[in-house]
Motif scaffolding. Structure first.
Motif, short mmCIF file in Angstrom:
data_model
loop_
_atom_site.label_atom_id
_atom_site.label_comp_id
_atom_site.label_asym_id
_atom_site.label_seq_id
_atom_site.Cartn_x
_atom_site.Cartn_y
_atom_site.Cartn_z
N ARG A 135 -9.66 35.29 -27.65
CA ARG A 135 -11.06 35.72 -27.77
C ARG A 135 -11.92 34.70 -28.52
O ARG A 135 -13.13 34.68 -28.36
N HIS A 136 -11.32 33.82 -29.31
CA HIS A 136 -12.06 32.84 -30.09
C HIS A 136 -12.06 31.43 -29.48
O HIS A 136 -12.61 30.51 -30.07
N ILE A 137 -11.44 31.29 -28.32
CA ILE A 137 -11.51 30.01 -27.61
C ILE A 137 -12.90 29.91 -26.98
O ILE A 137 -13.43 30.89 -26.48
N HIS A 138 -13.48 28.73 -27.02
CA HIS A 138 -14.82 28.53 -26.47
C HIS A 138 -14.84 29.01 -25.01
O HIS A 138 -13.92 28.71 -24.25
N PRO A 139 -15.88 29.75 -24.59
CA PRO A 139 -15.94 30.30 -23.24
C PRO A 139 -15.80 29.25 -22.13
O PRO A 139 -15.24 29.53 -21.08
N GLU A 140 -16.28 28.03 -22.37
CA GLU A 140 -16.15 26.97 -21.36
C GLU A 140 -14.72 26.45 -21.26
O GLU A 140 -14.32 25.93 -20.23
N ASP A 141 -13.94 26.57 -22.34
CA ASP A 141 -12.57 26.05 -22.37
C ASP A 141 -11.54 27.09 -21.97
O ASP A 141 -10.44 26.74 -21.52
N ALA A 142 -11.87 28.37 -22.14
CA ALA A 142 -10.89 29.45 -21.94
C ALA A 142 -10.22 29.44 -20.57
O ALA A 142 -8.99 29.54 -20.50
N PRO A 143 -10.96 29.32 -19.46
CA PRO A 143 -10.28 29.34 -18.15
C PRO A 143 -9.25 28.21 -18.00
O PRO A 143 -8.15 28.42 -17.51
N ARG A 144 -9.62 27.03 -18.48
CA ARG A 144 -8.70 25.88 -18.39
C ARG A 144 -7.48 26.09 -19.28
O ARG A 144 -6.35 25.88 -18.85
N ILE A 145 -7.69 26.55 -20.48
CA ILE A 145 -6.59 26.73 -21.44
C ILE A 145 -5.64 27.82 -20.97
O ILE A 145 -4.42 27.65 -21.01
N CYS A 146 -6.17 28.92 -20.53
CA CYS A 146 -5.32 30.03 -20.08
C CYS A 146 -4.52 29.63 -18.84
O CYS A 146 -3.40 30.08 -18.65
N GLY A 147 -5.07 28.77 -18.02
CA GLY A 147 -4.39 28.34 -16.80
C GLY A 147 -3.34 27.28 -17.02
O GLY A 147 -2.58 26.96 -16.13
N GLN A 148 -3.28 26.71 -18.23
CA GLN A 148 -2.35 25.61 -18.49
C GLN A 148 -1.01 26.04 -19.07
O GLN A 148 -0.10 25.23 -19.16
N LEU A 149 -0.86 27.28 -19.46
CA LEU A 149 0.36 27.69 -20.14
C LEU A 149 1.60 27.50 -19.27
O LEU A 149 2.68 27.23 -19.78
#
Length: 183
Positions: free
Chosen positions: A62-76
């Motif tokens: 919830r605290h990841i920047h909104p622009e970064d969240a889709p990329r970060i969540c997709g990288q796991l």
């Protein structure tokens, strides 16, 4: 004596984990990847208590920047392929600002090869990024000055060999600007 030695070793480890610049963490594998441990130095660096990360599985995402969240969540998934992975993203400090974090992760497997835990470290790279940006801006400023100067400008190495000539220097020498460096 063994208990005293164990207490001393734990105290040392706790100090090492919490005193350094890196925030150390561990996550469950699967599901939401709930935080099982995060070092107490997260408070000094980001303003949040470690329990906030442990008690709320959505706190971190919830605290990841909104622009970064889709990329970060997709990288796991890359972590499960490579077993080691790093990523950089902005995370919201308690004061509302965003900090650039470098997140280094390691997938821990049991002897049978089953993924059992994710351990990692977080480093705040905000100042490093700001310094790089200022350096890049400064270089661009001086590049524009050199390229638009009415004077010819040249640089030499310590041995006196010419390593750079401005476009005006080529013009003054009567050479095309795509000629090799004068020297």
């Amino acid at each position: 004596q063994a208990e005293a030695a164990l207490r001393t070793a734990r105290a040392r480890l706790q100090h090492l984990v919490s005193a350094g610049p890196a925030i150390i963490y561990s996550l469950e594998v699967g599901g939401l990847g709930a935080v099982t441990f995060i070092s107490d130095n997260v408070t000094a660096q980001l303003g949040y208590e470690s329990r906030q990360f442990r008690d709320d599985p959505d706190f971190w995402p919830r605290h990841i920047h909104p622009e970064d969240a889709p990329r970060i969540c997709g990288q796991l998934d890359l972590l499960f392929e490579r077993e080691r992975y790093h990523r950089e993203y902005r995370f919201q400090h308690q004061d509302g600002t965003f900090r650039w974090m470098r997140d280094e992760m390691l997938l821990v497997r049991d002897p049978a090869g089953k993924a059992v835990e994710i351990v990692g470290s977080w480093l705040d790279e905000t100042e490093l990024r700001q310094t790089r940006d200022r350096l890049r801006e400064s270089e661009e400023h001086y590049r524009r000055l050199i390229h638009t100067s009415p004077d010819g400008i040249a640089l030499t190495d310590p041995a006196g060999c010419l390593t750079y000539a401005s476009p005006r220097m080529y013009e003054l020498a009567g050479m095309p600007s795509d000629a090799p460096v004068l020297g």
